[in-house]
Design a protein around this motif. Structure first.
Motif, PDB file in Angstrom:
ATOM      1  N   THR A  29       1.957 135.673  26.216  1.00  0.00           N
ATOM      2  CA  THR A  29       2.890 134.709  26.816  1.00  0.00           C
ATOM      3  C   THR A  29       2.345 134.250  28.184  1.00  0.00           C
ATOM      4  OG1 THR A  29       4.613 135.983  25.744  1.00  0.00           O
ATOM      5  CG2 THR A  29       5.354 134.367  27.396  1.00  0.00           C
ATOM      6  N   VAL A  30       1.880 135.269  28.978  1.00  0.00           N
ATOM      7  CA  VAL A  30       1.329 134.975  30.312  1.00  0.00           C
ATOM      8  C   VAL A  30       0.118 134.060  30.174  1.00  0.00           C
ATOM      9  CG1 VAL A  30       0.203 135.988  32.337  1.00  0.00           C
ATOM     10  CG2 VAL A  30       2.205 137.110  31.330  1.00  0.00           C
ATOM     11  N   ARG A  31      -0.741 134.425  29.152  1.00  0.00           N
ATOM     12  CA  ARG A  31      -1.957 133.603  28.991  1.00  0.00           C
ATOM     13  C   ARG A  31      -1.589 132.177  28.664  1.00  0.00           C
ATOM     14  NH1 ARG A  31      -4.852 131.377  25.458  1.00  0.00           N
ATOM     15  NH2 ARG A  31      -3.541 132.066  23.729  1.00  0.00           N
ATOM     16  N   ARG A  32      -0.638 132.021  27.779  1.00  0.00           N
ATOM     17  CA  ARG A  32      -0.263 130.660  27.385  1.00  0.00           C
ATOM     18  C   ARG A  32       0.304 129.881  28.568  1.00  0.00           C
ATOM     19  NH1 ARG A  32       1.293 132.693  22.246  1.00  0.00           N
ATOM     20  NH2 ARG A  32       3.429 133.064  23.026  1.00  0.00           N
ATOM     21  N   ASP A  33       1.138 130.528  29.461  1.00  0.00           N
ATOM     22  CA  ASP A  33       1.713 129.860  30.663  1.00  0.00           C
ATOM     23  C   ASP A  33       0.593 129.421  31.607  1.00  0.00           C
ATOM     24  OD1 ASP A  33       4.171 130.254  29.654  1.00  0.00           O
ATOM     25  OD2 ASP A  33       4.763 131.894  31.052  1.00  0.00           O
ATOM     26  N   THR A  34      -0.329 130.368  31.830  1.00  0.00           N
ATOM     27  CA  THR A  34      -1.430 130.110  32.766  1.00  0.00           C
ATOM     28  C   THR A  34      -2.273 128.947  32.250  1.00  0.00           C
ATOM     29  OG1 THR A  34      -1.479 132.460  33.177  1.00  0.00           O
ATOM     30  CG2 THR A  34      -3.342 131.178  34.002  1.00  0.00           C
ATOM     31  N   GLN A  35      -2.552 128.968  30.959  1.00  0.00           N
ATOM     32  CA  GLN A  35      -3.338 127.905  30.319  1.00  0.00           C
ATOM     33  C   GLN A  35      -2.652 126.560  30.540  1.00  0.00           C
ATOM     34  OE1 GLN A  35      -6.269 128.366  28.603  1.00  0.00           O
ATOM     35  NE2 GLN A  35      -6.433 126.165  28.264  1.00  0.00           N
ATOM     36  N   ALA A  36      -1.354 126.586  30.358  1.00  0.00           N
ATOM     37  CA  ALA A  36      -0.596 125.321  30.483  1.00  0.00           C
ATOM     38  C   ALA A  36      -0.658 124.817  31.903  1.00  0.00           C
ATOM     39  CB  ALA A  36       0.844 125.565  30.047  1.00  0.00           C
ATOM     40  N   ARG A  37      -0.526 125.814  32.816  1.00  0.00           N
ATOM     41  CA  ARG A  37      -0.541 125.389  34.237  1.00  0.00           C
ATOM     42  C   ARG A  37      -1.935 124.859  34.603  1.00  0.00           C
ATOM     43  NH1 ARG A  37       1.048 130.268  37.086  1.00  0.00           N
ATOM     44  NH2 ARG A  37       2.415 130.984  35.441  1.00  0.00           N
ATOM     45  N   LEU A  38      -2.972 125.503  34.097  1.00  0.00           N
ATOM     46  CA  LEU A  38      -4.350 125.066  34.397  1.00  0.00           C
ATOM     47  C   LEU A  38      -4.582 123.661  33.864  1.00  0.00           C
ATOM     48  CD1 LEU A  38      -7.126 125.938  35.526  1.00  0.00           C
ATOM     49  CD2 LEU A  38      -7.679 126.793  33.235  1.00  0.00           C
ATOM     50  N   GLU A  39      -4.122 123.457  32.661  1.00  0.00           N
ATOM     51  CA  GLU A  39      -4.326 122.133  32.071  1.00  0.00           C
ATOM     52  C   GLU A  39      -3.568 121.068  32.864  1.00  0.00           C
ATOM     53  OE1 GLU A  39      -3.151 122.654  27.983  1.00  0.00           O
ATOM     54  OE2 GLU A  39      -5.010 123.762  27.510  1.00  0.00           O
ATOM     55  N   ALA A  40      -2.389 121.470  33.438  1.00  0.00           N
ATOM     56  CA  ALA A  40      -1.586 120.530  34.228  1.00  0.00           C
ATOM     57  C   ALA A  40      -2.313 120.175  35.523  1.00  0.00           C
ATOM     58  CB  ALA A  40      -0.213 121.170  34.514  1.00  0.00           C
ATOM     59  N   VAL A  41      -2.904 121.225  36.151  1.00  0.00           N
ATOM     60  CA  VAL A  41      -3.653 120.998  37.402  1.00  0.00           C
ATOM     61  C   VAL A  41      -4.822 120.049  37.116  1.00  0.00           C
ATOM     62  CG1 VAL A  41      -5.127 122.112  39.108  1.00  0.00           C
ATOM     63  CG2 VAL A  41      -2.969 123.173  38.462  1.00  0.00           C
ATOM     64  N   GLN A  42      -5.570 120.346  36.017  1.00  0.00           N
ATOM     65  CA  GLN A  42      -6.775 119.553  35.727  1.00  0.00           C
ATOM     66  C   GLN A  42      -6.418 118.110  35.377  1.00  0.00           C
ATOM     67  OE1 GLN A  42      -8.571 122.012  32.691  1.00  0.00           O
ATOM     68  NE2 GLN A  42      -9.967 123.010  34.206  1.00  0.00           N
ATOM     69  N   ALA A  43      -5.232 117.939  34.912  1.00  0.00           N
ATOM     70  CA  ALA A  43      -4.833 116.573  34.561  1.00  0.00           C
ATOM     71  C   ALA A  43      -4.228 115.816  35.757  1.00  0.00           C
ATOM     72  CB  ALA A  43      -3.796 116.655  33.424  1.00  0.00           C
ATOM     73  N   SER A  44      -4.037 116.572  36.909  1.00  0.00           N
ATOM     74  CA  SER A  44      -3.384 115.909  38.059  1.00  0.00           C
ATOM     75  C   SER A  44      -4.361 114.998  38.810  1.00  0.00           C
ATOM     76  CB  SER A  44      -2.826 116.994  38.978  1.00  0.00           C
ATOM     77  OG  SER A  44      -3.909 117.689  39.577  1.00  0.00           O
ATOM     78  N   LEU A  45      -3.800 114.032  39.568  1.00  0.00           N
ATOM     79  CA  LEU A  45      -4.596 113.044  40.306  1.00  0.00           C
ATOM     80  C   LEU A  45      -5.403 113.701  41.395  1.00  0.00           C
ATOM     81  CD1 LEU A  45      -5.166 109.982  40.758  1.00  0.00           C
ATOM     82  CD2 LEU A  45      -3.202 109.966  42.286  1.00  0.00           C
ATOM     83  N   SER A  46      -4.744 114.642  42.116  1.00  0.00           N
ATOM     84  CA  SER A  46      -5.448 115.288  43.219  1.00  0.00           C
ATOM     85  C   SER A  46      -6.680 116.015  42.708  1.00  0.00           C
ATOM     86  CB  SER A  46      -4.492 116.254  43.934  1.00  0.00           C
ATOM     87  OG  SER A  46      -4.001 117.182  43.019  1.00  0.00           O
ATOM     88  N   TRP A  47      -6.596 116.637  41.478  1.00  0.00           N
ATOM     89  CA  TRP A  47      -7.772 117.368  40.895  1.00  0.00           C
ATOM     90  C   TRP A  47      -8.901 116.407  40.660  1.00  0.00           C
ATOM     91  CZ3 TRP A  47      -9.157 122.294  40.217  1.00  0.00           C
ATOM     92  CH2 TRP A  47     -10.226 122.591  39.396  1.00  0.00           C
ATOM     93  N   ARG A  48      -8.531 115.200  40.140  1.00  0.00           N
ATOM     94  CA  ARG A  48      -9.602 114.261  39.827  1.00  0.00           C
ATOM     95  C   ARG A  48     -10.227 113.707  41.098  1.00  0.00           C
ATOM     96  NH1 ARG A  48      -6.699 110.675  35.506  1.00  0.00           N
ATOM     97  NH2 ARG A  48      -5.106 111.277  36.997  1.00  0.00           N
ATOM     98  N   VAL A  49      -9.372 113.421  42.198  1.00  0.00           N
ATOM     99  CA  VAL A  49      -9.898 112.894  43.450  1.00  0.00           C
ATOM    100  C   VAL A  49     -10.831 113.897  44.099  1.00  0.00           C
ATOM    101  CG1 VAL A  49      -9.160 112.172  45.787  1.00  0.00           C
ATOM    102  CG2 VAL A  49      -7.951 111.383  43.759  1.00  0.00           C
ATOM    103  N   THR A  50     -10.481 115.164  43.936  1.00  0.00           N
ATOM    104  CA  THR A  50     -11.290 116.183  44.637  1.00  0.00           C
ATOM    105  C   THR A  50     -12.444 116.683  43.805  1.00  0.00           C
ATOM    106  OG1 THR A  50      -9.802 117.875  43.818  1.00  0.00           O
ATOM    107  CG2 THR A  50      -9.338 116.999  46.061  1.00  0.00           C
ATOM    108  N   THR A  51     -12.663 116.148  42.708  1.00  0.00           N
ATOM    109  CA  THR A  51     -13.758 116.637  41.823  1.00  0.00           C
ATOM    110  C   THR A  51     -15.120 116.489  42.479  1.00  0.00           C
ATOM    111  OG1 THR A  51     -12.493 116.200  39.859  1.00  0.00           O
ATOM    112  CG2 THR A  51     -14.880 116.287  39.549  1.00  0.00           C
ATOM    113  N   PRO A  52     -15.454 115.295  43.177  1.00  0.00           N
ATOM    114  CA  PRO A  52     -16.783 115.183  43.825  1.00  0.00           C
ATOM    115  C   PRO A  52     -16.961 116.216  44.899  1.00  0.00           C
ATOM    116  CG  PRO A  52     -15.707 113.021  43.625  1.00  0.00           C
ATOM    117  CD  PRO A  52     -14.703 113.995  43.240  1.00  0.00           C
ATOM    118  N   LEU A  53     -15.882 116.526  45.606  1.00  0.00           N
ATOM    119  CA  LEU A  53     -16.014 117.508  46.685  1.00  0.00           C
ATOM    120  C   LEU A  53     -16.359 118.861  46.112  1.00  0.00           C
ATOM    121  CD1 LEU A  53     -12.935 116.476  48.922  1.00  0.00           C
ATOM    122  CD2 LEU A  53     -15.355 116.138  49.432  1.00  0.00           C
TER     123      LEU A  53
END
Ligand SMILES: C[S@@+](CC[C@H](N)C(=O)[O-])C[C@H]1O[C@@H](n2cnc3c(N)ncnc32)[C@H](O)[C@@H]1O
Length: 448
Positions: free
Chosen positions: A413-437
């Protein structure tokens, strides 16, 4: 063709045949023989291929001399001793006009024999027993030829004789086979035995000369010994019919005739010149009794007969022999008993030793058994403890499996929550803006 030997026997024979001296009679006899002769007994035996017959070679010519005259007659034959039935078949062939051919045998198996010829019959019974003759008489009560080829035991031969001789027709012949048994102890015989069958026939030959020793009213007879020995009746009236007692190796042939035909007859003389002893001419045509003075001593009438003295002496010898045989046998038995006891003792000692050894082995085995039983009890205890431990371990394992499964489910259950949260972060705008950095930071990190 006329058989020369038969002709010769006729010349000297006593069966009433014409003599050689008379040419006409001889010719008539030759014609009669030619007419009545169908073949030799020996040839019938050789040609026989049916049931087995068991005889000795020398018997055939002897039998031929007395049987041939019956060959073409409605003869009645009795044979004691059937066995395989072969001889009955041979008699049936040799006497083609036979009225009856009866075999008598003590062995019931002989009663099952089947014969092609319907004039052959078998009576089962002991030839020494009177009842047997009642059954024989029911078929035929008088015979031309009687052959004793039964047990060959002296007692049986002698005991059967009065029965069969009584049933023998006047003019008939009785033949006793295999009399060599008369010299065998096991068959009631022996060279010196006065009660053997051969001794009986020797004594019977005295009856051929009956007129020279017997007187009317004389009761003591030479046969008294055999009558007492075998419990028989051998009346003089019956034995007065003994005309001829002929013996060849192992065979005795007795011919029966009317007593009046058994007499010596008158003394005959021919010729006229008696230059040496003219006195004999006085005896012309007289009988033996008339021309020879017989004394009481010759007839041995009073008191004990020479015969009886001789027999008693024989019995004393036999008794002495038996006594010494008995002593020898007793000594032999004693020796055998000693030997036997020795063997018994040796066997008993060996058995005792074996018993002792076995007792030791049994004690050892008992001890081993006790040890095994204790080890087995201990093993049972260990097994029970291990079974308890195993049950407990299984309970613990089951419990641990349940708790591990719950933990695993929680972690998933924990793994699935964490996975979901990670995927949410990676899909966020701030993640994409900060990717070059982040890439820069990574390459800097690598170059240091
Ligand atoms: C030598 S054999 C007969 C052979 C026969 N006659 C042949 O020529 O082939 C003897 C026979 O006598 C029989 N026998 C023995 N004792 C007898 C008795 N007391 N009465 C009648 N037959 C007897 C036996 O059973 C046996 O079958």
């Amino acid at each position: 063709m006329v058989d020369k030997r038969a002709a010769q026997s006729h010349r000297v024979g006593s069966n009433g045949s014409p003599s050689y001296e008379n040419g006409l009679s001889l010719r008539l006899w030759c014609v009669e023989q030619k007419d009545s002769f169908l073949g030799r007994l020996r040839e019938f035996f050789d040609a026989h291929d049916g049931k087995v017959s068991d005889k000795w070679r020398s018997y055939w010519p002897a039998y031929e001399t007395v049987m041939r005259r019956f060959q073409k007659r409605a003869v009645r034959v009795l044979e004691i001793g059937v066995q395989n039935g072969g001889s009955l078949e041979i008699w049936s062939k040799y006497f083609p006009k036979a009225h009856h051919i009866i075999g008598c045998d003590i062995d019931p198996a002989c009663g099952t024999l089947e014969f092609d010829a319907d004039n052959i019959s078998v009576v089962i019974g002991d030839a020494a027993e009177p009842e047997t003759y009642e059954r024989i008489d029911a078929i035929c009560d008088s015979f031309d030829i009687i052959i004793d080829d039964g047990s060959h035991h002296c007692e049986h031969i002698i005991s059967a004789f009065p029965h069969v001789f009584e049933r023998l027709k006047v003019g008939g012949v009785y033949i006793c086979e295999d009399l060599h048994s008369s010299y065998f102890d096991a068959m009631g015989g022996g060279l010196e035995r006065p009660d053997s069958a051969w001794a009986f026939f020797r004594r019977l030959s005295d009856y051929v000369n009956l007129e020279h020793w017997h007187q009317p009213g004389q009761h003591e007879t030479p046969m008294r010994f055999f009558e007492e020995r075998y419990g028989l009746s051998l009346p003089i009236e019956m034995l007065a019919h003994v005309h001829e007692v002929r013996v060849v190796n192992s065979v005795c042939i007795v011919e029966k005739r009317a007593p009046e035909d058994n007499l010596l007859g008158p003394r005959e003389m021919r010729g006229q010149v008696a230059a040496v002893n003219g006195a004999i001419l006085e005896n012309q045509d007289v009988t033996a009794r008339e021309c020879v003075q017989i004394t009481e001593a010759d007839l041995r009438l009073p008191g004990k007969s020479i015969e009886r003295v001789a027999h008693e002496t024989h019995w004393e010898d036999i008794a002495a022999d038996h006594q010494s045989n008995l002593l020898a046998l007793r000594a032999e038995i004693e020796q055998m008993e000693i030997q036997h006891q020795k063997i018994l003792d040796a066997n008993a000692a060996a058995h005792q030793e074996t018993l002792r050894e076995n007792a030791v082995k049994i004690a050892q085995l008992d001890e081993d058994l006790e040890g095994c039983q204790a080890a087995l009890a201990h093993a049972d205890q260990v097994r029970e403890a291990l079974e308890c431990e195993l049950a407990e371990a299984q309970t613990t394992l089951e419990r641990s499996q349940i708790s591990q499964a719950a933990k695993l489910e929680h972690l998933e259950t924990v793994r699935r929550d964490t996975q979901a949260r990670l995927e949410a972060v990676q899909a966020s705008l701030s993640w994409r803006v900060t990717t070059p950095l982040r890439r820069l930071a990574n390459s800097l990190g690598r170059s240091r």
